[in-house]
Write a protein that holds these residues in place. Structure first.
Motif, mmCIF file in Angstrom:
data_model
loop_
_atom_site.group_PDB
_atom_site.id
_atom_site.type_symbol
_atom_site.label_atom_id
_atom_site.label_comp_id
_atom_site.label_asym_id
_atom_site.label_seq_id
_atom_site.Cartn_x
_atom_site.Cartn_y
_atom_site.Cartn_z
ATOM 1 N N ASP A 7 0.862 -1.185 0.000
ATOM 2 C CA ASP A 7 0.000 0.000 0.000
ATOM 3 C C ASP A 7 0.896 1.232 0.000
ATOM 4 O O ASP A 7 1.880 1.303 0.720
ATOM 5 N N ARG A 8 0.536 2.231 -0.760
ATOM 6 C CA ARG A 8 1.368 3.419 -0.872
ATOM 7 C C ARG A 8 1.217 4.357 0.322
ATOM 8 O O ARG A 8 2.069 5.157 0.594
ATOM 9 N N LEU A 9 0.102 4.297 1.050
ATOM 10 C CA LEU A 9 -0.085 5.147 2.209
ATOM 11 C C LEU A 9 -0.939 4.395 3.224
ATOM 12 O O LEU A 9 -2.130 4.219 3.029
ATOM 13 N N VAL A 10 -0.329 3.930 4.287
ATOM 14 C CA VAL A 10 -1.021 3.130 5.295
ATOM 15 C C VAL A 10 -1.711 4.022 6.316
ATOM 16 O O VAL A 10 -2.846 3.782 6.703
ATOM 17 N N ASP A 11 -1.034 5.048 6.770
ATOM 18 C CA ASP A 11 -1.562 5.916 7.821
ATOM 19 C C ASP A 11 -1.448 7.375 7.380
ATOM 20 O O ASP A 11 -0.550 8.102 7.812
ATOM 21 N N PRO A 12 -2.372 7.849 6.547
ATOM 22 C CA PRO A 12 -2.261 9.201 5.985
ATOM 23 C C PRO A 12 -2.266 10.306 7.045
ATOM 24 O O PRO A 12 -1.595 11.325 6.885
ATOM 25 N N GLU A 13 -2.994 10.123 8.140
ATOM 26 C CA GLU A 13 -3.021 11.151 9.188
ATOM 27 C C GLU A 13 -1.646 11.298 9.844
ATOM 28 O O GLU A 13 -1.173 12.407 10.083
ATOM 29 N N ARG A 14 -1.021 10.174 10.131
ATOM 30 C CA ARG A 14 0.309 10.221 10.751
ATOM 31 C C ARG A 14 1.315 10.834 9.787
ATOM 32 O O ARG A 14 2.161 11.646 10.184
ATOM 33 N N VAL A 15 1.243 10.448 8.530
ATOM 34 C CA VAL A 15 2.146 11.002 7.522
ATOM 35 C C VAL A 15 1.973 12.513 7.442
ATOM 36 O O VAL A 15 2.950 13.272 7.458
ATOM 37 N N SER A 16 0.755 12.980 7.398
ATOM 38 C CA SER A 16 0.473 14.406 7.321
ATOM 39 C C SER A 16 0.997 15.136 8.556
ATOM 40 O O SER A 16 1.622 16.201 8.446
ATOM 41 N N ASP A 17 0.775 14.554 9.731
ATOM 42 C CA ASP A 17 1.230 15.161 10.975
ATOM 43 C C ASP A 17 2.755 15.274 10.999
ATOM 44 O O ASP A 17 3.307 16.323 11.347
ATOM 45 N N VAL A 18 3.431 14.214 10.626
ATOM 46 C CA VAL A 18 4.899 14.231 10.641
ATOM 47 C C VAL A 18 5.434 15.212 9.605
ATOM 48 O O VAL A 18 6.382 15.957 9.872
ATOM 49 N N ARG A 19 4.820 15.251 8.442
ATOM 50 C CA ARG A 19 5.280 16.176 7.394
ATOM 51 C C ARG A 19 5.198 17.626 7.849
ATOM 52 O O ARG A 19 6.059 18.435 7.515
ATOM 53 N N THR A 20 4.179 17.978 8.634
ATOM 54 C CA THR A 20 4.054 19.361 9.094
ATOM 55 C C THR A 20 5.132 19.718 10.112
ATOM 56 O O THR A 20 5.449 20.886 10.297
ATOM 57 N N ARG A 21 5.696 18.709 10.772
ATOM 58 C CA ARG A 21 6.727 18.952 11.774
ATOM 59 C C ARG A 21 8.146 18.745 11.256
ATOM 60 O O ARG A 21 9.113 18.949 11.992
ATOM 61 N N MET A 22 8.278 18.346 10.008
ATOM 62 C CA MET A 22 9.606 18.152 9.427
ATOM 63 C C MET A 22 10.306 19.495 9.298
ATOM 64 O O MET A 22 9.695 20.502 8.957
ATOM 65 N N PRO A 23 11.612 19.524 9.576
ATOM 66 C CA PRO A 23 12.351 20.784 9.397
ATOM 67 C C PRO A 23 12.442 21.139 7.914
ATOM 68 O O PRO A 23 12.311 20.272 7.040
ATOM 69 N N SER A 24 12.690 22.417 7.658
ATOM 70 C CA SER A 24 12.820 22.882 6.280
ATOM 71 C C SER A 24 14.085 22.288 5.648
ATOM 72 O O SER A 24 14.983 21.817 6.344
ATOM 73 N N SER A 25 14.158 22.366 4.333
ATOM 74 C CA SER A 25 15.341 21.852 3.624
ATOM 75 C C SER A 25 16.632 22.518 4.089
ATOM 76 O O SER A 25 17.633 21.830 4.314
ATOM 77 N N PRO A 26 16.658 23.862 4.271
ATOM 78 C CA PRO A 26 17.890 24.469 4.788
ATOM 79 C C PRO A 26 18.247 23.972 6.192
ATOM 80 O O PRO A 26 19.430 23.775 6.496
ATOM 81 N N GLU A 27 17.249 23.756 7.038
ATOM 82 C CA GLU A 27 17.521 23.242 8.383
ATOM 83 C C GLU A 27 18.111 21.833 8.317
ATOM 84 O O GLU A 27 19.057 21.514 9.048
#
Length: 127
Positions: A7-27
């Motif tokens: 499956d390409r996305l098992v837990d979309p809510e968790r993925v979305s939550d983690v993506r919002t907390r990921m540091p920026s590319s420069p960071e």
């Protein structure tokens, strides 16, 4: 054992939550640069020496780490550019120290981790 998901996305809510907390590319780039600096055995020796001594001049760091003063100076320039070490001048001498408590914590955690973790040989990881 497979390393891919059917499956390409098992837990979309968790993925979305983690993506919002990921540091920026420069960071992420800055963090990778710091870890790359810590990945060099000579620079790591210098940092451990500063961690133990508190503050040392280039000639004392060279003697402590069995390195040439030129190699120490070059390594310190890189570490200073990334705010891993700080310098203060007294007369004609430059004294180096760890930039802040965060650097000391990185070193302490890394040393603690290596004392308690048994490294796996890359061939063993694939099994």
């Amino acid at each position: 054992m497979r390393d891919t998901c059917e499956d390409r996305l098992v837990d979309p809510e968790r993925v979305s939550d983690v993506r919002t907390r990921m540091p920026s590319s420069p960071e992420v780039k800055n963090l990778a640069d710091v870890f790359a600096l810590l990945g060099d055995p000579n620079r790591l020796r210098l940092l451990v020496a500063l961690s133990e001594a508190g503050e040392l001049c280039v000639c004392d760091l060279a003697a402590t780490c069995a390195m040439s003063e030129s190699a120490v100076s070059h390594a310190l320039r890189l570490l200073r550019a990334h705010r891993v070490v700080a310098v203060s001048r007294r007369g004609r001498r430059a004294y180096y120290r760890l930039e802040d408590a965060h650097v000391r914590m990185l070193l302490d955690l890394g040393r603690s981790h290596t004392e308690h973790a048994t490294p796996l040989h890359p061939a063993e990881v694939a099994q």
